[in-house]
Design a protein around this motif. Sequence first.
Motif, PDB file in Angstrom:
ATOM      1  N   GLU A  43       0.834  -1.207   0.000  1.00  0.00           N
ATOM      2  CA  GLU A  43       0.000   0.000   0.000  1.00  0.00           C
ATOM      3  C   GLU A  43       0.868   1.255   0.000  1.00  0.00           C
ATOM      4  N   ARG A  46       2.017   1.714  -3.507  1.00  0.00           N
ATOM      5  CA  ARG A  46       0.936   2.253  -4.342  1.00  0.00           C
ATOM      6  C   ARG A  46       0.824   3.767  -4.170  1.00  0.00           C
ATOM      7  N   ARG A  50       1.297   6.503  -7.076  1.00  0.00           N
ATOM      8  CA  ARG A  50       0.239   7.477  -7.384  1.00  0.00           C
ATOM      9  C   ARG A  50       0.777   8.908  -7.332  1.00  0.00           C
ATOM     10  N   ASP A  57      -6.036   8.773  -7.660  1.00  0.00           N
ATOM     11  CA  ASP A  57      -7.077   7.740  -7.663  1.00  0.00           C
ATOM     12  C   ASP A  57      -6.691   6.487  -8.444  1.00  0.00           C
ATOM     13  N   GLU A  59      -5.452   2.948  -9.717  1.00  0.00           N
ATOM     14  CA  GLU A  59      -5.318   1.605  -9.174  1.00  0.00           C
ATOM     15  C   GLU A  59      -3.932   1.082  -9.549  1.00  0.00           C
ATOM     16  N   TYR A  61      -1.419  -2.411  -9.265  1.00  0.00           N
ATOM     17  CA  TYR A  61      -1.326  -3.835  -8.975  1.00  0.00           C
ATOM     18  C   TYR A  61       0.088  -4.310  -9.298  1.00  0.00           C
ATOM     19  N   PRO A 225     -10.102   4.702 -11.877  1.00  0.00           N
ATOM     20  CA  PRO A 225     -10.624   3.597 -11.063  1.00  0.00           C
ATOM     21  C   PRO A 225     -11.741   2.842 -11.777  1.00  0.00           C
ATOM     22  N   ASN A 226     -11.723   1.530 -11.608  1.00  0.00           N
ATOM     23  CA  ASN A 226     -12.736   0.639 -12.175  1.00  0.00           C
ATOM     24  C   ASN A 226     -12.720   0.601 -13.704  1.00  0.00           C
ATOM     25  N   PHE A 232      -8.409  -7.605  -9.788  1.00  0.00           N
ATOM     26  CA  PHE A 232      -7.798  -8.476  -8.780  1.00  0.00           C
ATOM     27  C   PHE A 232      -8.179  -9.936  -9.044  1.00  0.00           C
TER      28      PHE A 232
END
Length: 348
Positions: A43, A46, A50, A57, A59, A61, A225-226, A232
Amino acid sequence: MKTDEKLNFACDYMEGAHPAILEKMQETNWLKTAGYGLDEFSESAREKIRKACNCPDAEVYFMTGGTQTNAVVIDAFLQSYQGVIASDTGHISVHEAGAIEFGGHKVLPIPHHFGKISAAQIQTYMEDFIKDANHDHMVMPGLVYLSQPTEYGTLYSLEEMTQISTVCSKYHIPLYVDGARLAYALASSRNDVTLEDMARLCDAFYIGGTKCGALFGEAVVIPKPNRLPHFFTIMKQHGALFAKGRMLGIQFDVLFTDNLYQRIGIPAVELAAKIQTVFQEASIKPMIETETNQVFLIIENSKMEELSKKVEFGFWEKYDQNHTIIRLAASWATKEEEVALLRKYVSE
């Protein structure tokens, strides 16, 4: 280095990892953390990524290698009837053993210019597809794949990437950038594309670690995002969800501390330029001027055979009957003394 030791410039992921990464792994070795990238180190990484991308915002991975990352991301973007536009020299086109096709998606190659494709080529491809009366019987282009830098070590300029992004938006197809060697692009004096630019222009990209100072690992950045729902879970389906995720998170947490990632490629780019000069002094011409950490040379076959006795390098392609194109790659860990010894070998 011993003068009788064979030099190795075959690729840029032969060394282990940056000492700061090994130190952090040793320091945290006995800690117990959550798995699958849900730990505090991942985290933290991340958040640092960012911030570096100025994309709060996004994402982020982590996966273990480039081919795995490309296969998962491309499959996540595409419908079953879609393929991916790429340079005919792109990594997914040539050096991933058909991994994209194995996942059910055709690579749609277009001609390159020293590794790069253009917005005009992509637009022509899309227009030809749309105008073809039989396009319902064909593989629909559903994604554009680039590498920064390319397989030839060349760089997309900000103008070129902006133009490609604009064309992708026009035809409603995502833009995905492979950043396996991204640290070397960021370190180049010829580069004008930042991480912030990539987050603004791309639907997804990855920040390479395997070739850029990590033991292994790549960081996928999805700016909106999304944009790829349930990513995942898609990683899990592909066997790409690493149980000991902190091993990836720790590495990127270190790489994005004190701008290490932005600095780590500088010696490689500088020494690659010196390697090119070493060969030019011996009247061996480059195939293309070196922009990042890879050097491509046109060498007479007998000289190549002689050099191969003392130096490991990559055999790229046949140039003509008497000459071959070879590649030498510097890395974040390449040393000045290695280049000095190379000069000695080349001048003998």
